[in-house]
Design a protein around this motif. Structure first.
Motif, PDB file in Angstrom:
ATOM      1  N   LYS A  78       0.842  -1.207   0.000  1.00  0.00           N
ATOM      2  CA  LYS A  78       0.000   0.000   0.000  1.00  0.00           C
ATOM      3  C   LYS A  78       0.873   1.251   0.000  1.00  0.00           C
ATOM      4  CE  LYS A  78      -4.479  -0.839   2.122  1.00  0.00           C
ATOM      5  NZ  LYS A  78      -5.259  -0.706   3.341  1.00  0.00           N
ATOM      6  N   THR A  82       2.590  -0.729   3.957  1.00  0.00           N
ATOM      7  CA  THR A  82       2.141  -2.003   4.524  1.00  0.00           C
ATOM      8  C   THR A  82       2.079  -3.063   3.424  1.00  0.00           C
ATOM      9  OG1 THR A  82       0.653  -0.612   5.816  1.00  0.00           O
ATOM     10  CG2 THR A  82       0.463  -2.976   6.116  1.00  0.00           C
ATOM     11  N   TYR A  84       0.901  -6.707   1.874  1.00  0.00           N
ATOM     12  CA  TYR A  84      -0.192  -7.683   1.876  1.00  0.00           C
ATOM     13  C   TYR A  84       0.066  -8.733   0.801  1.00  0.00           C
ATOM     14  CZ  TYR A  84      -2.779  -4.125   4.475  1.00  0.00           C
ATOM     15  OH  TYR A  84      -3.174  -3.213   5.405  1.00  0.00           O
ATOM     16  N   LYS A 104      -5.923   3.489  -7.038  1.00  0.00           N
ATOM     17  CA  LYS A 104      -5.814   2.702  -5.805  1.00  0.00           C
ATOM     18  C   LYS A 104      -6.942   1.677  -5.724  1.00  0.00           C
ATOM     19  CE  LYS A 104      -3.118   6.008  -3.299  1.00  0.00           C
ATOM     20  NZ  LYS A 104      -2.842   6.734  -2.116  1.00  0.00           N
ATOM     21  N   LYS A 105      -7.142   0.960  -6.827  1.00  0.00           N
ATOM     22  CA  LYS A 105      -8.175  -0.078  -6.889  1.00  0.00           C
ATOM     23  C   LYS A 105      -7.662  -1.250  -7.714  1.00  0.00           C
ATOM     24  CE  LYS A 105     -12.078   3.148  -7.104  1.00  0.00           C
ATOM     25  NZ  LYS A 105     -13.096   3.678  -8.008  1.00  0.00           N
ATOM     26  N   ASP A 116     -11.758  -2.383  -3.982  1.00  0.00           N
ATOM     27  CA  ASP A 116     -10.943  -1.320  -3.385  1.00  0.00           C
ATOM     28  C   ASP A 116      -9.620  -1.896  -2.878  1.00  0.00           C
ATOM     29  OD1 ASP A 116     -11.396  -2.491  -0.918  1.00  0.00           O
ATOM     30  OD2 ASP A 116     -12.775  -0.963  -0.201  1.00  0.00           O
ATOM     31  N   GLU A 117      -8.805  -1.047  -2.282  1.00  0.00           N
ATOM     32  CA  GLU A 117      -7.472  -1.458  -1.820  1.00  0.00           C
ATOM     33  C   GLU A 117      -7.517  -2.581  -0.790  1.00  0.00           C
ATOM     34  OE1 GLU A 117      -3.929   1.613  -1.675  1.00  0.00           O
ATOM     35  OE2 GLU A 117      -5.602   2.170  -0.388  1.00  0.00           O
ATOM     36  N   ASP A 118      -8.623  -2.647  -0.061  1.00  0.00           N
ATOM     37  CA  ASP A 118      -8.753  -3.695   0.946  1.00  0.00           C
ATOM     38  C   ASP A 118      -9.373  -4.966   0.371  1.00  0.00           C
ATOM     39  OD1 ASP A 118      -7.731  -1.960   2.926  1.00  0.00           O
ATOM     40  OD2 ASP A 118      -9.699  -0.986   3.034  1.00  0.00           O
ATOM     41  N   LYS A 120     -12.316  -5.185  -1.102  1.00  0.00           N
ATOM     42  CA  LYS A 120     -13.785  -5.219  -1.058  1.00  0.00           C
ATOM     43  C   LYS A 120     -14.344  -4.990  -2.468  1.00  0.00           C
ATOM     44  CE  LYS A 120     -17.663  -3.213   1.367  1.00  0.00           C
ATOM     45  NZ  LYS A 120     -18.301  -1.946   1.161  1.00  0.00           N
ATOM     46  N   PHE A 132      -7.454 -12.434   0.831  1.00  0.00           N
ATOM     47  CA  PHE A 132      -6.145 -12.018   1.323  1.00  0.00           C
ATOM     48  C   PHE A 132      -5.527 -13.165   2.126  1.00  0.00           C
ATOM     49  CE2 PHE A 132      -5.284  -7.398   0.743  1.00  0.00           C
ATOM     50  CZ  PHE A 132      -6.323  -7.152  -0.129  1.00  0.00           C
TER      51      PHE A 132
END
Ligand code: FES
Length: 156
Positions: A78, A82, A84, A104-105, A116-118, A120, A132
């Motif tokens: 990110k 961080t 992942y 950022k997608k 999204d970045e997480d 979702k 993840f």
């Protein structure tokens, strides 16, 4: 204007059509048969071990691919640094996804799915978030494992 003679005869057309159908039928039947004979075919691993130095220094806001069995895995850093790891495969129909750093997608080009970045699912047909993984660093190794899988490497 009417053509007196076609380059492709009716017989050639029908033979080609039938041959195509026959090949598709054989290939479609072969895959389940191979899956039955080799049950591990296409199975995803519980974990993979990567060389840490190949992945720890990737730039912020970027991804680097790694093989997750026969599928794509992505190490993702990110913008805050961080790290992942995730399965780089869309949750709709398993197409590979790409990261769009300017937005950022994550994007799936097959049916215009967005995450999204997480991870979702935020737009398009994907029914659930991206998968993840857990990551741990041991000596020079980066261990990427499915959530909840405990990995113990043999001591050298
Ligand atoms: S496979 Fe990704 S949106 Fe359909």
């Amino acid at each position: 204007m009417r053509l007196e003679q076609s380059i492709i005869t009716r017989r050639t057309f029908l033979n080609t059509l039938f041959s195509g159908w026959f090949v598709a039928f054989c290939l479609g039947s072969l895959y389940p048969l191979l899956k039955f004979i080799y049950p591990s075919l296409g199975r995803e691993p519980d974990f993979v071990v990567l060389n840490a130095k190949d992945f720890l220094n990737i730039p912020n806001n970027s991804t680097k691919p790694f093989p997750w069995g026969a599928k794509l895995g992505l190490i993702f850093k990110k913008s805050d640094g961080t790290l992942y790891a995730l399965k780089g495969v869309c949750t709709h129909m398993d197409c590979n996804i790409t990261y769009k750093p300017e937005l950022k997608k994550f994007y799936c080009a097959c049916h215009k799915g967005w995450f999204d970045e997480d991870g979702k699912n935020i737009e398009g047909p994907p029914p659930k978030p991206l998968e993840f993984f857990d990551i741990t660093i041991e000596d020079e190794k980066l261990i990427v494992a499915k959530k909840g899988v405990k990995v113990e490497l043999p001591k050298s």
